[in-house]
Design a protein around this motif. Sequence first.
Motif, PDB file in Angstrom:
ATOM      1  N   VAL A 190     -17.293  22.979 -31.146  1.00 33.19           N
ATOM      2  CA  VAL A 190     -17.044  23.598 -29.942  1.00 33.19           C
ATOM      3  C   VAL A 190     -16.415  22.422 -28.877  1.00 33.19           C
ATOM      4  CG1 VAL A 190     -17.889  24.801 -27.789  1.00 33.19           C
ATOM      5  CG2 VAL A 190     -18.834  25.289 -29.938  1.00 33.19           C
ATOM      6  N   GLU A 191     -15.065  22.652 -28.473  1.00 37.57           N
ATOM      7  CA  GLU A 191     -14.554  21.631 -27.794  1.00 37.57           C
ATOM      8  C   GLU A 191     -14.712  21.903 -26.299  1.00 37.57           C
ATOM      9  OE1 GLU A 191      -9.988  20.051 -26.511  1.00 37.57           O
ATOM     10  OE2 GLU A 191     -10.372  21.431 -28.523  1.00 37.57           O
ATOM     11  N   ILE A 195     -20.752  12.537 -38.635  1.00 37.38           N
ATOM     12  CA  ILE A 195     -21.685  13.809 -38.597  1.00 37.38           C
ATOM     13  C   ILE A 195     -21.669  14.600 -39.844  1.00 37.38           C
ATOM     14  CG2 ILE A 195     -21.978  15.940 -37.115  1.00 37.38           C
ATOM     15  CD1 ILE A 195     -20.905  14.561 -34.799  1.00 37.38           C
ATOM     16  N   GLN A 196     -20.346  14.954 -40.509  1.00 32.26           N
ATOM     17  CA  GLN A 196     -20.387  15.487 -41.693  1.00 32.26           C
ATOM     18  C   GLN A 196     -21.279  15.164 -42.764  1.00 32.26           C
ATOM     19  OE1 GLN A 196     -16.202  16.116 -42.300  1.00 32.26           O
ATOM     20  NE2 GLN A 196     -16.345  18.293 -41.538  1.00 32.26           N
ATOM     21  N   GLU A 221     -18.913  19.335 -29.535  1.00 32.99           N
ATOM     22  CA  GLU A 221     -20.255  19.742 -29.605  1.00 32.99           C
ATOM     23  C   GLU A 221     -20.216  20.337 -31.103  1.00 32.99           C
ATOM     24  OE1 GLU A 221     -22.056  21.894 -26.576  1.00 32.99           O
ATOM     25  OE2 GLU A 221     -22.565  20.312 -25.298  1.00 32.99           O
ATOM     26  N   TYR A 222     -21.164  19.862 -31.846  1.00 33.66           N
ATOM     27  CA  TYR A 222     -21.442  20.532 -33.194  1.00 33.66           C
ATOM     28  C   TYR A 222     -22.649  21.311 -33.337  1.00 33.66           C
ATOM     29  CZ  TYR A 222     -17.775  17.154 -34.600  1.00 33.66           C
ATOM     30  OH  TYR A 222     -16.516  16.622 -34.744  1.00 33.66           O
ATOM     31  N   TYR A 223     -22.284  22.552 -34.073  1.00 28.70           N
ATOM     32  CA  TYR A 223     -23.692  23.539 -33.807  1.00 28.70           C
ATOM     33  C   TYR A 223     -23.738  23.948 -35.452  1.00 28.70           C
ATOM     34  CZ  TYR A 223     -23.575  24.148 -28.867  1.00 28.70           C
ATOM     35  OH  TYR A 223     -23.686  23.902 -27.204  1.00 28.70           O
ATOM     36  N   ALA A 224     -25.204  24.015 -35.706  1.00 18.77           N
ATOM     37  CA  ALA A 224     -25.349  24.597 -37.221  1.00 18.77           C
ATOM     38  C   ALA A 224     -25.962  25.955 -36.729  1.00 18.77           C
ATOM     39  CB  ALA A 224     -26.453  23.782 -37.979  1.00 18.77           C
ATOM     40  N   GLY A 225     -25.357  27.205 -36.755  1.00 16.82           N
ATOM     41  CA  GLY A 225     -25.691  28.379 -36.328  1.00 16.82           C
ATOM     42  C   GLY A 225     -25.648  28.329 -34.744  1.00 16.82           C
ATOM     43  N   ASN A 226     -26.771  28.642 -33.982  1.00 15.29           N
ATOM     44  CA  ASN A 226     -26.896  28.428 -32.425  1.00 15.29           C
ATOM     45  C   ASN A 226     -27.375  27.192 -32.173  1.00 15.29           C
ATOM     46  OD1 ASN A 226     -25.831  31.143 -32.142  1.00 15.29           O
ATOM     47  ND2 ASN A 226     -27.657  32.033 -32.652  1.00 15.29           N
TER      48      ASN A 226
END
Length: 267
Positions: free
Chosen positions: A87-88, A138-139, A95-100
């Motif tokens: 999410v930019e 992060i990945q 921001e990086y999300y896994a699901g919510n």
Amino acid sequence: MTYITYSHQHLQLKSIARLKQIYSEIGCTVEVSDKRCKDAWITAIANYQTSKIQKIAPDEQALAQAELDHFIADQAQAIAPELLRIVEISFDHHEYYAGNQLVASISHDDDLTQPWVVMVEGKEKFRANTYARCHRFIQWHHQDSTLSEPLPIQTQTPPTTENRIMAHIFNECQNYGFEILNDGIYHNGVKLGQVGCTDGNWWVILSCSGQQQYSNSVYDAMRSLSMVDVSCDSKSIFDEYFLEQPLEQLTGDKLQRLLEKAELVTP
């Protein structure tokens, strides 16, 4: 499916009486060529067991392979991390999300060498000079489920005293229009000298003298460089940079320096 119950080596250890008993227990129907010979009983039992081995039919083998492949795929799906959603928030904040769930973020600060920062659970996790390196960090760690694990102290890169010193020097060079290169500070391709700080003490080395001189502050050190005469008409860098600007464009700080240099003469 019928499996061999007794191996040939196992049968060799049995007596003839025990071999006869095994012959009856397994319902062996192979004729014993010589009932007085131990090897004859062993051969009969072995041949009978071999005849009872059932081979898997091709369709059954294919079905078993398909079930195995499906099981492996299910296991891989179960342990594979969820794909990240980015999410930019702004140009310099993602921001990086896994699901919510928020798992990490990348932001940008004023560090001169490594301005891109990875934050995990409110703590700085990694620094780099490009956004792409933080993204790969992060990945990689999300894939092996180590993103939340604490890093060894030696791998963390918090802001250092050296970074703050370079920031001060860089800002002052911007004010004077100087350029920082690996071997010193330049103006219009001419080396003026070097500025640094050791154990809290600022110093300057003028290119014309090569001697290190202590200064009260980074401002005094940079002012000394601005006085270096590098032109044929003996006009200093201070003269060239400040006096060519209209007075109304000079900031209070620059005007104060001009007054200190006594370049402004009033009748």
